[in-house]
Design a protein around this motif. Structure first.
Motif, mmCIF file in Angstrom:
data_model
loop_
_atom_site.group_PDB
_atom_site.id
_atom_site.type_symbol
_atom_site.label_atom_id
_atom_site.label_comp_id
_atom_site.label_asym_id
_atom_site.label_seq_id
_atom_site.Cartn_x
_atom_site.Cartn_y
_atom_site.Cartn_z
ATOM 1 N N THR A 199 17.298 31.377 28.977
ATOM 2 C CA THR A 199 15.868 31.523 28.726
ATOM 3 C C THR A 199 15.471 30.626 27.561
ATOM 4 O O THR A 199 16.114 30.621 26.514
ATOM 5 C CB THR A 199 15.529 32.986 28.365
ATOM 6 O OG1 THR A 199 15.963 33.818 29.434
ATOM 7 C CG2 THR A 199 14.029 33.163 28.178
ATOM 8 N N LYS A 200 14.421 29.860 27.762
ATOM 9 C CA LYS A 200 14.001 28.931 26.715
ATOM 10 C C LYS A 200 13.292 29.701 25.607
ATOM 11 O O LYS A 200 12.334 30.419 25.853
ATOM 12 C CB LYS A 200 13.056 27.883 27.296
ATOM 13 C CG LYS A 200 12.796 26.722 26.352
ATOM 14 C CD LYS A 200 12.010 25.629 27.051
ATOM 15 C CE LYS A 200 11.809 24.442 26.128
ATOM 16 N NZ LYS A 200 11.068 23.358 26.788
ATOM 17 N N PRO A 201 13.746 29.565 24.349
ATOM 18 C CA PRO A 201 13.109 30.279 23.252
ATOM 19 C C PRO A 201 11.750 29.673 22.899
ATOM 20 O O PRO A 201 11.492 28.507 23.188
ATOM 21 C CB PRO A 201 14.093 30.115 22.090
ATOM 22 C CG PRO A 201 14.801 28.841 22.401
ATOM 23 C CD PRO A 201 14.886 28.750 23.895
ATOM 24 N N ARG A 202 10.892 30.480 22.298
ATOM 25 C CA ARG A 202 9.614 29.968 21.820
ATOM 26 C C ARG A 202 9.882 29.178 20.546
ATOM 27 O O ARG A 202 10.396 29.697 19.568
ATOM 28 C CB ARG A 202 8.659 31.148 21.537
ATOM 29 C CG ARG A 202 7.279 30.731 21.064
ATOM 30 C CD ARG A 202 6.365 31.950 21.027
ATOM 31 N NE ARG A 202 6.976 33.053 20.294
ATOM 32 C CZ ARG A 202 6.956 33.170 18.964
ATOM 33 N NH1 ARG A 202 6.388 32.228 18.235
ATOM 34 N NH2 ARG A 202 7.516 34.194 18.382
ATOM 35 N N PRO A 203 9.555 27.884 20.549
ATOM 36 C CA PRO A 203 9.959 27.038 19.418
ATOM 37 C C PRO A 203 9.171 27.301 18.146
ATOM 38 O O PRO A 203 7.981 27.583 18.190
ATOM 39 C CB PRO A 203 9.696 25.619 19.931
ATOM 40 C CG PRO A 203 8.616 25.787 20.936
ATOM 41 C CD PRO A 203 8.846 27.125 21.577
ATOM 42 N N THR A 204 9.857 27.242 17.005
ATOM 43 C CA THR A 204 9.198 27.209 15.703
ATOM 44 C C THR A 204 9.584 25.869 15.088
ATOM 45 O O THR A 204 10.753 25.487 15.106
ATOM 46 C CB THR A 204 9.661 28.369 14.796
ATOM 47 O OG1 THR A 204 11.074 28.279 14.620
ATOM 48 C CG2 THR A 204 9.324 29.713 15.426
ATOM 49 N N LEU A 205 8.621 25.156 14.563
ATOM 50 C CA LEU A 205 8.804 23.755 14.209
ATOM 51 C C LEU A 205 9.949 23.524 13.224
ATOM 52 O O LEU A 205 10.804 22.675 13.437
ATOM 53 C CB LEU A 205 7.496 23.196 13.634
ATOM 54 C CG LEU A 205 7.401 21.668 13.579
ATOM 55 C CD1 LEU A 205 7.578 21.073 14.965
ATOM 56 C CD2 LEU A 205 6.066 21.234 12.990
ATOM 57 N N HIS A 206 9.993 24.290 12.124
ATOM 58 C CA HIS A 206 11.022 24.012 11.123
ATOM 59 C C HIS A 206 12.415 24.379 11.642
ATOM 60 O O HIS A 206 13.410 23.764 11.283
ATOM 61 C CB HIS A 206 10.711 24.725 9.794
ATOM 62 C CG HIS A 206 10.981 26.180 9.786
ATOM 63 N ND1 HIS A 206 10.198 27.088 10.455
ATOM 64 C CD2 HIS A 206 11.960 26.909 9.181
ATOM 65 C CE1 HIS A 206 10.672 28.316 10.260
ATOM 66 N NE2 HIS A 206 11.743 28.227 9.497
ATOM 67 N N THR A 207 12.492 25.375 12.547
ATOM 68 C CA THR A 207 13.782 25.731 13.151
ATOM 69 C C THR A 207 14.250 24.615 14.082
ATOM 70 O O THR A 207 15.427 24.245 14.093
ATOM 71 C CB THR A 207 13.668 27.047 13.941
ATOM 72 O OG1 THR A 207 13.090 28.048 13.115
ATOM 73 C CG2 THR A 207 15.033 27.521 14.409
ATOM 74 N N LEU A 208 13.313 24.069 14.851
ATOM 75 C CA LEU A 208 13.648 22.967 15.749
ATOM 76 C C LEU A 208 14.224 21.778 14.981
ATOM 77 O O LEU A 208 15.255 21.220 15.357
ATOM 78 C CB LEU A 208 12.407 22.514 16.518
ATOM 79 C CG LEU A 208 11.970 23.366 17.711
ATOM 80 C CD1 LEU A 208 10.621 22.895 18.228
ATOM 81 C CD2 LEU A 208 13.005 23.307 18.825
ATOM 82 N N PHE A 209 13.554 21.405 13.902
ATOM 83 C CA PHE A 209 14.013 20.262 13.111
ATOM 84 C C PHE A 209 15.365 20.535 12.464
ATOM 85 O O PHE A 209 16.242 19.667 12.434
ATOM 86 C CB PHE A 209 12.979 19.902 12.040
ATOM 87 C CG PHE A 209 11.824 19.096 12.569
ATOM 88 C CD1 PHE A 209 12.040 17.925 13.267
ATOM 89 C CD2 PHE A 209 10.523 19.516 12.376
ATOM 90 C CE1 PHE A 209 10.985 17.173 13.766
ATOM 91 C CE2 PHE A 209 9.455 18.780 12.871
ATOM 92 C CZ PHE A 209 9.685 17.603 13.574
#
Length: 235
Positions: A199-209
């Motif tokens: 399942t694709k998680p809902r992205p949070t910008l600083h976590t993604l980076f």
């Protein structure tokens, strides 16, 4: 220690890495990789017998019956870049690796390394989040893991693309080898089902980076060459 002595020691460790005792096998392989990296020895060039080219199936435990997210991502990396095909046997909490003996040993080493490194980087990120008084949710954890392996994937994709351009016919060789492994898989495991997508998680910008940067900067031990991470090429 002379060059011949180092080479022979690595050979002995690689033979020991075929042991049915998984702890002994893993320790021997790790030591062989360490020596090969330190002395810039191409491990593939040390294979002495024709058995190395034969497809075999080896079984490994990857946690419990339900594979953790990071294990599933690491196995996807192994399938894409390290010349193996994998099959999850959930009833026994095992993963089957199909490939040559050498490629399976390397893929197992890389998979375990990436899972361990991902968890270490996630622990650092969690500590930073706690320091900033931010809640570390299950969604953030999944987002970091996905981004970490995206970074690893991009790094290895760039290197694979460079190799395909440099080595004439490499893409055909890799494709042919993959088809052979898939046929071997179908012959052995007739009733397997495809694992469900994560399942694709809902992205949070600083976590993604944070996850992406950690994956992009992960240096997989270059034990099979001076500047090529492990078994990206197919010899």
């Amino acid at each position: 220690m002379s060059e011949d002595a180092i080479t022979e020691k690595i050979r002995k460790l690689l033979r020991l890495a075929k042991s049915s005792n998984q702890a002994e096998s893993s320790a021997a392989l790790a030591k062989a990789m360490e020596l090969a990296a330190r002395h810039q020895v191409d491990v593939h060039s040390l294979s002495e017998d024709d058995e190395i080219a034969k497809l075999v199936t080896r079984y490994f435990r990857c946690g419990g019956k339900r594979l953790a997210r990071e294990w599933r991502k690491a196995l996807a990396v192994a399938r894409q870049f390290f010349n193996v095909t994998t099959c999850t046997i959930q009833d026994f909490g095992q993963v089957a690796f199909i490939g040559t003996e050498m490629d399976i040993q390397i893929a197992d080493y890389v998979t375990t390394f990436l899972v361990r490194t991902c968890r270490d980087e996630l622990a650092k990120f969690s500590a930073e989040e706690k320091k900033r008084r931010r809640r570390m949710s299950a969604n953030k954890r999944a987002c970091f893991i996905d981004s970490y392996f995206n970074g690893v994937w991009v790094q290895l994709s760039d290197q694979r693309e460079a190799q395909v351009h440099e080595i004439t016919g490499l893409e055909i060789v890799l494709s042919t080898a993959e088809k052979a492994r898939e046929a071997h898989l179908d012959a052995q495991f007739k009733n397997t089902t495809t694992a469900k997508a994560l399942t694709k998680p809902r992205p949070t910008l600083h976590t993604l980076f944070a996850g992406y940067d950690a994956g992009l900067n992960t240096q997989i031990n270059p034990a099979l060459g001076t500047d090529t991470p492990l078994a990206l090429d197919y010899k």
